[in-house]
Design a protein around this motif. Sequence first.
Motif, PDB file in Angstrom:
ATOM      1  N   CYS A 273      23.271 -16.378  -6.343  1.00 54.73           N
ATOM      2  CA  CYS A 273      22.385 -17.089  -7.269  1.00 54.73           C
ATOM      3  C   CYS A 273      21.236 -17.739  -6.501  1.00 54.73           C
ATOM      4  N   LEU A 274      20.024 -17.348  -6.848  1.00 59.48           N
ATOM      5  CA  LEU A 274      18.823 -17.870  -6.180  1.00 59.48           C
ATOM      6  C   LEU A 274      18.092 -18.901  -7.032  1.00 59.48           C
ATOM      7  N   ALA A 275      18.688 -19.308  -8.158  1.00 56.85           N
ATOM      8  CA  ALA A 275      18.025 -20.246  -9.057  1.00 56.85           C
ATOM      9  C   ALA A 275      17.735 -21.566  -8.356  1.00 56.85           C
ATOM     10  N   CYS A 280      12.225 -19.334  -9.165  1.00 59.75           N
ATOM     11  CA  CYS A 280      12.174 -20.275 -10.284  1.00 59.75           C
ATOM     12  C   CYS A 280      11.375 -19.625 -11.404  1.00 59.75           C
ATOM     13  N   PHE A 281      11.350 -20.310 -12.528  1.00 58.29           N
ATOM     14  CA  PHE A 281      10.770 -19.756 -13.751  1.00 58.29           C
ATOM     15  C   PHE A 281       9.866 -20.807 -14.383  1.00 58.29           C
ATOM     16  N   GLY A 292      15.078 -18.206 -15.559  1.00 54.02           N
ATOM     17  CA  GLY A 292      14.734 -18.030 -16.959  1.00 54.02           C
ATOM     18  C   GLY A 292      15.900 -18.200 -17.907  1.00 54.02           C
ATOM     19  N   TYR A 293      17.124 -18.235 -17.369  1.00 55.43           N
ATOM     20  CA  TYR A 293      18.301 -18.342 -18.215  1.00 55.43           C
ATOM     21  C   TYR A 293      18.958 -19.718 -18.133  1.00 55.43           C
ATOM     22  N   LEU A 294      18.348 -20.629 -17.389  1.00 53.80           N
ATOM     23  CA  LEU A 294      18.901 -21.978 -17.233  1.00 53.80           C
ATOM     24  C   LEU A 294      17.872 -22.985 -17.756  1.00 53.80           C
ATOM     25  N   PRO A 295      17.952 -23.338 -19.039  1.00 53.78           N
ATOM     26  CA  PRO A 295      16.904 -24.145 -19.677  1.00 53.78           C
ATOM     27  C   PRO A 295      17.028 -25.643 -19.401  1.00 53.78           C
ATOM     28  N   SER A 339      27.641 -18.547  -4.807  1.00 52.19           N
ATOM     29  CA  SER A 339      27.302 -19.737  -5.610  1.00 52.19           C
ATOM     30  C   SER A 339      27.609 -19.594  -7.088  1.00 52.19           C
ATOM     31  N   GLY A 340      28.001 -18.412  -7.544  1.00 52.65           N
ATOM     32  CA  GLY A 340      28.243 -18.229  -8.972  1.00 52.65           C
ATOM     33  C   GLY A 340      26.951 -18.312  -9.765  1.00 52.65           C
ATOM     34  N   CYS A 341      26.937 -17.749 -10.957  1.00 47.43           N
ATOM     35  CA  CYS A 341      25.742 -17.811 -11.802  1.00 47.43           C
ATOM     36  C   CYS A 341      25.661 -19.192 -12.432  1.00 47.43           C
ATOM     37  N   ARG A 342      24.685 -19.977 -12.013  1.00 49.14           N
ATOM     38  CA  ARG A 342      24.533 -21.338 -12.533  1.00 49.14           C
ATOM     39  C   ARG A 342      24.139 -21.324 -14.008  1.00 49.14           C
ATOM     40  N   ALA A 343      23.383 -20.312 -14.432  1.00 44.31           N
ATOM     41  CA  ALA A 343      22.979 -20.232 -15.839  1.00 44.31           C
ATOM     42  C   ALA A 343      24.172 -19.896 -16.717  1.00 44.31           C
ATOM     43  N   ARG A 344      25.033 -19.003 -16.256  1.00 42.70           N
ATOM     44  CA  ARG A 344      26.200 -18.651 -17.049  1.00 42.70           C
ATOM     45  C   ARG A 344      27.158 -19.840 -17.134  1.00 42.70           C
TER      46      ARG A 344
END
Length: 370
Positions: A273-275, A280-281, A292-295, A339-344
């Motif tokens: 995960c690079l968020a 970034c978005f 884009g998936y982590l509002p 790191s796991g998907c932070r958005a999910r």
Amino acid sequence: MAYPPPRLVFWETTAGCNLRCIHCRRIEVADQLTPQDLTTTEAFTLIDQLAAVGRPVFVLSGGEPLMRPDILDIARYATDAGLPVALATNGTLIDDDLAARIRDSGVKRVSISFDGADAPTHDAFRALRGSFDAAVRGLRALRRVGLPVQINTTVARHNQQQLNDVLALAKDLDAVALHLFLLVPVGCGVEIADDQMVSAADYERILNWLYDTEQAEPDLQLKATCAPHYFRVMRQRRAEDNRQGKGRDLPASHARQVHGHPHGQMHAATKGCLAGTGVCFVSHRGEVFPCGYLPVAAGNVRQRAFGDIWQDSPLFAEMRDPDLLGGKCGVCQFKALCSGCRARAYGVTGDYLAEEPFCAYEPETRTVSL
């Protein structure tokens, strides 16, 4: 100490779109440009601020970016500022004339979404009959003018058995890359999550398919997005190969990143995960999100310079500290790599630091509290 600049910045150029995809990250999509969109002048200011902090790949996304009449002027401005520019589109609006103008604007790569290997599958997900054939026409127009095209495929239950066919489609259409996006339950994705989210076990199968396919397809860049546990799978598979004396190299696409492939910067990934760490978005309203998936907003470029947000945001500081991760991600030996998907995690639990909810792996370092 300054944090390294982002490698990719995705900008949602507009919320307007000519499609109504059932998995869109947006709950509300307009069929025209919206007054909240950054103006041309504001877009130029954003580009100047990005160029001041580094040379990230600048991805013009949406909505549908080609609905903006100034989009190619913006692409040219970013190119002249020294940013590698990519265009993310559904492809349905592109003809030969527009393809040539996209090329002449300085765009280095175009991505087109195909959410199935055939028209019925894709059109059902995109909620518009004929969108598959229109996207194929757009892609071929881009290839005729010499632009590299990447295919993006959102993997969900409706198409998870079509991966080999999607791969064949990418090769048949002369795409340079195939990126698999594992569905994240945000926006419209929340409404279809129960029907379309791929199980943790199927994620493992898909990511192992990707590892094997990368080895077998040296001329096509493959990448999993919103599936950071691929880096754990890759590490495990390579270790097992070495134990068996196979000595397989890194997948070809990863080797290209190291050896300076011409499009390596468009593809480069070094961890899961690079968020907020490598990407970034920026929303059409100027909000800066980790992805884009982590509002969850770190700031807004209408009020504060991008570089200041990137360096000083408390949200980004949290995203950059794997020791803050909870659940099994927090004790996993692969947490710095994956790191796991932070958005999910956020979409399912409301906590972006919670454990990845769609990972089948049980960490060897996990302890049981009695």
